[in-house]
Design an enzyme around this catalytic site. Structure first.
Site, PDB file in Angstrom:
ATOM      1  N   ASN A 232      47.009  40.051  45.751  1.00 59.94           N
ATOM      2  CA  ASN A 232      46.149  41.224  45.566  1.00 59.94           C
ATOM      3  C   ASN A 232      44.699  40.755  45.607  1.00 59.94           C
ATOM      4  O   ASN A 232      44.241  40.104  44.670  1.00 59.94           O
ATOM      5  CB  ASN A 232      46.505  41.858  44.202  1.00 59.94           C
ATOM      6  CG  ASN A 232      45.542  42.953  43.790  1.00 59.94           C
ATOM      7  OD1 ASN A 232      44.729  43.418  44.582  1.00 59.94           O
ATOM      8  ND2 ASN A 232      45.628  43.364  42.530  1.00 59.94           N
ATOM      9  N   TRP A 233      44.021  41.078  46.692  1.00 58.22           N
ATOM     10  CA  TRP A 233      42.632  40.609  46.844  1.00 58.22           C
ATOM     11  C   TRP A 233      41.650  41.425  45.999  1.00 58.22           C
ATOM     12  O   TRP A 233      40.481  41.091  45.922  1.00 58.22           O
ATOM     13  CB  TRP A 233      42.221  40.661  48.325  1.00 58.22           C
ATOM     14  CG  TRP A 233      42.800  39.562  49.157  1.00 58.22           C
ATOM     15  CD1 TRP A 233      43.741  38.641  48.769  1.00 58.22           C
ATOM     16  CD2 TRP A 233      42.470  39.231  50.519  1.00 58.22           C
ATOM     17  NE1 TRP A 233      44.017  37.771  49.797  1.00 58.22           N
ATOM     18  CE2 TRP A 233      43.250  38.110  50.888  1.00 58.22           C
ATOM     19  CE3 TRP A 233      41.604  39.777  51.459  1.00 58.22           C
ATOM     20  CZ2 TRP A 233      43.174  37.524  52.161  1.00 58.22           C
ATOM     21  CZ3 TRP A 233      41.532  39.198  52.727  1.00 58.22           C
ATOM     22  CH2 TRP A 233      42.314  38.076  53.065  1.00 58.22           C
ATOM     23  N   LYS A 234      42.124  42.523  45.420  1.00 55.73           N
ATOM     24  CA  LYS A 234      41.250  43.412  44.649  1.00 55.73           C
ATOM     25  C   LYS A 234      40.012  43.750  45.487  1.00 55.73           C
ATOM     26  O   LYS A 234      40.121  43.869  46.704  1.00 55.73           O
ATOM     27  CB  LYS A 234      40.893  42.772  43.303  1.00 55.73           C
ATOM     28  CG  LYS A 234      42.153  42.306  42.560  1.00 55.73           C
ATOM     29  CD  LYS A 234      41.919  41.894  41.165  1.00 55.73           C
ATOM     30  CE  LYS A 234      43.247  41.471  40.548  1.00 55.73           C
ATOM     31  NZ  LYS A 234      43.162  41.168  39.137  1.00 55.73           N
TER      32      LYS A 234
ATOM     33  N   HIS B  64      48.318  49.488  38.978  1.00 50.30           N
ATOM     34  CA  HIS B  64      47.739  48.226  38.497  1.00 50.30           C
ATOM     35  C   HIS B  64      46.933  48.515  37.234  1.00 50.30           C
ATOM     36  O   HIS B  64      46.318  49.581  37.110  1.00 50.30           O
ATOM     37  CB  HIS B  64      46.848  47.621  39.585  1.00 50.30           C
ATOM     38  CG  HIS B  64      46.404  46.231  39.233  1.00 50.30           C
ATOM     39  ND1 HIS B  64      45.370  45.989  38.371  1.00 50.30           N
ATOM     40  CD2 HIS B  64      46.900  45.025  39.594  1.00 50.30           C
ATOM     41  CE1 HIS B  64      45.235  44.671  38.228  1.00 50.30           C
ATOM     42  NE2 HIS B  64      46.153  44.065  38.964  1.00 50.30           N
TER      43      HIS B  64
ATOM     44  N   GLU C 195      44.160  47.592  36.282  1.00 46.17           N
ATOM     45  CA  GLU C 195      42.742  47.910  36.505  1.00 46.17           C
ATOM     46  C   GLU C 195      42.554  49.370  36.900  1.00 46.17           C
ATOM     47  O   GLU C 195      41.469  49.937  36.745  1.00 46.17           O
ATOM     48  CB  GLU C 195      42.153  46.949  37.558  1.00 46.17           C
ATOM     49  CG  GLU C 195      41.936  45.557  36.961  1.00 46.17           C
ATOM     50  CD  GLU C 195      42.055  44.414  37.951  1.00 46.17           C
ATOM     51  OE1 GLU C 195      41.934  44.646  39.164  1.00 46.17           O
ATOM     52  OE2 GLU C 195      42.289  43.277  37.480  1.00 46.17           O
TER      53      GLU C 195
ATOM     54  N   GLU D 279      53.008  42.709  34.619  1.00 48.99           N
ATOM     55  CA  GLU D 279      51.718  42.036  34.508  1.00 48.99           C
ATOM     56  C   GLU D 279      51.114  42.309  33.131  1.00 48.99           C
ATOM     57  O   GLU D 279      50.472  43.356  32.931  1.00 48.99           O
ATOM     58  CB  GLU D 279      50.754  42.561  35.566  1.00 48.99           C
ATOM     59  CG  GLU D 279      51.203  42.345  36.988  1.00 48.99           C
ATOM     60  CD  GLU D 279      50.006  42.292  37.934  1.00 48.99           C
ATOM     61  OE1 GLU D 279      49.798  41.241  38.518  1.00 48.99           O
ATOM     62  OE2 GLU D 279      49.285  43.292  38.043  1.00 48.99           O
TER      63      GLU D 279
ATOM     64  N   GLY E  15      43.493  37.844  35.196  1.00 50.28           N
ATOM     65  CA  GLY E  15      42.131  37.323  35.291  1.00 50.28           C
ATOM     66  C   GLY E  15      41.772  36.459  34.095  1.00 50.28           C
ATOM     67  O   GLY E  15      40.598  36.247  33.807  1.00 50.28           O
TER      68      GLY E  15
ATOM     69  N   SER F  63      47.487  35.541  36.081  1.00 55.24           N
ATOM     70  CA  SER F  63      47.103  34.124  36.030  1.00 55.24           C
ATOM     71  C   SER F  63      48.127  33.174  36.641  1.00 55.24           C
ATOM     72  O   SER F  63      48.286  32.053  36.179  1.00 55.24           O
ATOM     73  CB  SER F  63      46.777  33.701  34.588  1.00 55.24           C
ATOM     74  OG  SER F  63      45.587  34.328  34.167  1.00 55.24           O
TER      75      SER F  63
ATOM     76  N   GLY G  35      46.541  37.451  41.876  1.00 60.56           N
ATOM     77  CA  GLY G  35      45.198  37.963  42.120  1.00 60.56           C
ATOM     78  C   GLY G  35      44.305  36.877  42.693  1.00 60.56           C
ATOM     79  O   GLY G  35      44.439  36.494  43.860  1.00 60.56           O
TER      80      GLY G  35
HETATM   81  P1  PGA Z   1      45.195  37.259  38.475  1.00 58.92           P
HETATM   82  O1  PGA Z   1      45.443  38.791  38.783  1.00 58.92           O
HETATM   83  O2  PGA Z   1      46.225  36.470  39.247  1.00 58.92           O
HETATM   84  O3  PGA Z   1      43.799  37.005  38.957  1.00 58.92           O
HETATM   85  O4  PGA Z   1      45.339  37.068  36.987  1.00 58.92           O
HETATM   86  C1  PGA Z   1      46.751  39.291  38.881  1.00 58.92           C
HETATM   87  C2  PGA Z   1      46.721  40.760  39.213  1.00 58.92           C
HETATM   88  O5  PGA Z   1      45.818  41.471  38.731  1.00 58.92           O
HETATM   89  O6  PGA Z   1      47.582  41.247  39.959  1.00 58.92           O
END
Ligand code: PGA
Length: 252
Positions: free
Chosen positions: A11-13, A98, A100, A166, A172, A211, A232
């Site tokens: 997931n490149w966000k 997600h 976020e 998650e 993050g 992570s 991520g």
């Molecule tokens: P991260 O994000 O690997 O940077 O912790 C995971 C995600 O939000 O899918």
């Protein structure tokens, strides 16, 4: 029961530019024949979806979006991208729910379920995200929160879908749950899923996210019930993402 095929999604966000699509070719070169043994999915920002599909063509990598509209029909919804449009440009997956988006855009389980349904209607495979906050885990509520999210965010459909567990506090961050905690919640996810989709829960892939890095991927992949990962930060650079993928026992 047929073994569940592992799936590792990146997931490149809201990171990267057009030039970042060069990572797709680099990733393909680095993972080599592993694409025969596991599904690899990259989810770039919506603006780059079509170019990412072109870059991934013939490489055995699939492209996914990071969100979609819950609306199935075309509609006056400024700023939204429909699942049908995502499918139309050649993407095959879409992340929904997600954390976020649940937190930053006040998306609740019912909306997430509608988005997953819209994805299925368009022929996409939704990756439905669930996970508890730090406070919920500290209060001993991780299992009940995740169970409710799975039951309320999953459409009762015969179509393929994927769940990503998650923990919000691990995203993050530099922290992950212990392997025992991951195994426990993956069990909870599959049991709750069975309440909605019955026996097909056994065939449904459940990913871990939060992570995941080249240094912890192999240990996470060894956890019972973990069918892959949603990655991520570490998916932005082909070398890191390839190292994670090659850490899976199915990779060659
Ligand atoms: P991260 O994000 O690997 O940077 O912790 C995971 C995600 O939000 O899918």
């Amino acid at each position: 029961m047929a073994a569940r095929r592992p799936l590792i999604a990146g997931n490149w966000k809201m990171f990267g530019r057009r030039a970042s699509l060069a990572e797709i070719g680099a990733l393909s070169a680095q993972v080599g024949g592993s694409v025969a043994a596991l599904d690899i999915v990259l989810c770039p920002p919506a603006a780059y979806l079509e170019a990412a599909v072109a870059a991934a063509l013939g490489k055995g990598l699939a492209i996914g979006a990071q969100d979609c509209s819950p609306a199935i029909e075309d509609a006056a919804r400024t700023g939204e991208v429909s699942a049908a449009m995502i499918a139309d440009v050649g993407a095959r997956y879409v992340i929904v729910g997600h954390s976020e988006r649940r937190t930053g855009h006040a998306e609740g389980n019912a909306l997430v379920r509608d988005k997953a349904s819209a994805a299925i209607s368009a022929g996409l495979i939704p990756i439905v995200c669930v996970g508890e906050t730090r406070e919920q885990r500290s209060a001993g509520q991780a299992a009940t929160v995740v169970a409710a999210q799975v039951r309320e965010s999953t459409p009762a459909s015969d179509a393929e879908l994927i769940i990503a567990y998650e923990p919000v506090w691990a995203i993050g961050a530099q922290a992950t749950p212990s392997v025992e905690e991951i195994a426990e919640i993956h069990g909870v996810v599959r049991e709750s899923l069975a309440d909605i989709i019955g026996a097909r829960a056994t065939a449904t892939r459940v990913l871990y996210g939060g992570s995941v890095s080249p240094s912890n991927a192999a240990e996470i992949f060894s956890v019972h019930g973990v069918d892959g990962a949603l990655v991520g930060r570490a998916s932005l650079k082909a070398t890191d993402f390839a190292a994670i993928i090659l850490g899976h026992p199915a990779a060659k």
